[in-house]
Write an enzyme that holds these catalytic residues in place. Structure first.
Site, mmCIF file in Angstrom:
data_model
loop_
_atom_site.group_PDB
_atom_site.id
_atom_site.type_symbol
_atom_site.label_atom_id
_atom_site.label_comp_id
_atom_site.label_asym_id
_atom_site.label_seq_id
_atom_site.Cartn_x
_atom_site.Cartn_y
_atom_site.Cartn_z
ATOM 1 N N TYR A 1 0.831 -1.205 0.000
ATOM 2 C CA TYR A 1 0.000 0.000 0.000
ATOM 3 C C TYR A 1 0.871 1.262 0.000
ATOM 4 C CZ TYR A 1 -3.907 3.011 1.550
ATOM 5 O OH TYR A 1 -4.869 3.981 1.652
ATOM 6 N N LYS B 1 1.001 4.156 -2.882
ATOM 7 C CA LYS B 1 0.660 5.549 -2.587
ATOM 8 C C LYS B 1 1.833 6.491 -2.835
ATOM 9 C CE LYS B 1 -3.650 4.872 -1.447
ATOM 10 N NZ LYS B 1 -4.693 5.303 -2.414
#
Lengths: 79, 247
Positions: free
Chosen positions: B154, B158
């Protein structure tokens, strides 16, 4: 002038908003017609769409003038 | 200030806590919103909540590249006009420590959280560049900057989103199209509601502003970046995290 040349010219006039008389075969998109690098990418994409051809990155880089574009598309269409 | 009358906005992940608030905020400022998500019943309900006016929905599973590629076209079709605003909010997590992280966990998160936003940006930029106007806001996360144990996938996605947005901002700047990022910190959503109180207290103690974030905190930041008033802001990341990470 061929049908392809006419169509190329029309796309250039439309996209760059230049006078039709300026779009001569020798005219360079960047030097004579005021295009920037993004315009040239957009033009190539417009040609691809209008003529249903694929213009790979290395070929697109060599298309500097109106004639370059016409020649490339005519060659693709003849093949 | 910050009115969006006459603007058409697509918000992905609109059925989630943050996406819902973003869509409602843009709508309240006058925008026509197209909500996209996977849960049709929820999207229908939200359109109804918005009064049914200037609100549409399109279902899309963004883990499918073809659906991501087609979404912009579909949204423009239901709205009946080209998109002025794209908010890439959809995302998912597959948290686990790297030692136990499967390729599938990695690939799925990178695909939905990074590749699909790219596909949407690419699709929407074509028209925005031609029209010489547009706003793209990508929703990243504080962990893209700070990292977080258990979120290598993640955090990578991002952080990737930030680099992507800066690059697109440079490509699109000459046409008046802006591309920015909002990086939320810890936001209260149905997903985080289930955490034990002790854990929430511990999280809160690390936040100078002394509370967890609300979806509306994020939505306000998005609204700013979508507005005419933010016309000279591009390639930037607006951190909305209560001061948890001052970067």
């Amino acid at each position: 002038m061929s049908e392809i040349a006419d169509k190329v010219k029309k796309i250039v006039v439309e996209h760059l908003g230049v006078e039709e008389s300026k779009v001569t075969p020798e005219a360079s998109f960047i030097d004579d017609l005021g295009a920037d690098s993004l315009d040239t990418v957009e033009l190539v994409m417009a040609f691809e769409e209008a003529f249903n051809v694929e213009i790979p990155e290395d070929a697109a880089e060599k298309i500097a003038t109106v004639k370059d574009a016409i020649d490339y598309i005519e060659k693709q269409k003849a093949a | 200030m910050f009115r969006l009358d006459g603007k058409i906005a697509l918000v992905t992940g609109a059925s989630g806590g943050i996406g819902r608030a973003i869509a409602a905020t843009l709508h309240a400022q006058g925008a026509t919103v197209v909500l996209s998500g996977t849960r049709e019943a929820v999207l229908q309900e939200q359109v109804a909540e918005l009064g049914g006016e200037r609100a549409f929905y399109v279902t899309a599973n963004l883990s499918e590249p073809a659906e991501a590629d087609a979404l912009v076209g579909k949204a423009e079709e239901v709205a009946g006009a080209p998109l002025d605003i794209l908010v890439n909010n959809a995302g998912l997590t597959r948290d686990t420590l790297a030692l136990r992280m499967k390729d599938q966990d990695w690939d799925q998160v990178l695909n939905v959280d990074l590749s699909s936003p790219f596909r949407l940006c690419r699709a929407v930029l074509k028209g925005m560049l031609r029209r010489r106007a547009g706003r793209i806001v990508n929703i990243a996360s504080v962990v893209g900057t700070t990292g977080n144990a258990g979120q290598a996938n993640y955090a990578a996605a991002k952080a990737g989103m930030v680099g992507m947005s800066k690059s697109l901002a440079q490509e699109a700047g000459s046409r008046g199209v802006t591309v920015n990022v909002v990086a939320p910190g810890f936001i209260v959503t149905p997903m985080t509601d289930v955490l034990p109180d002790a854990q929430k207290e511990k999280l809160t103690s690390a936040i100078p502003l002394g509370r967890l974030g609300k979806p509306e905190d994020v939505a306000s930041a998005v609204l700013y970046l979508c507005s005419e008033e933010a016309g000279w802001v591009t390639g930037s990341t607006l951190h909305v995290n209560g001061g948890m990470a001052m970067v």
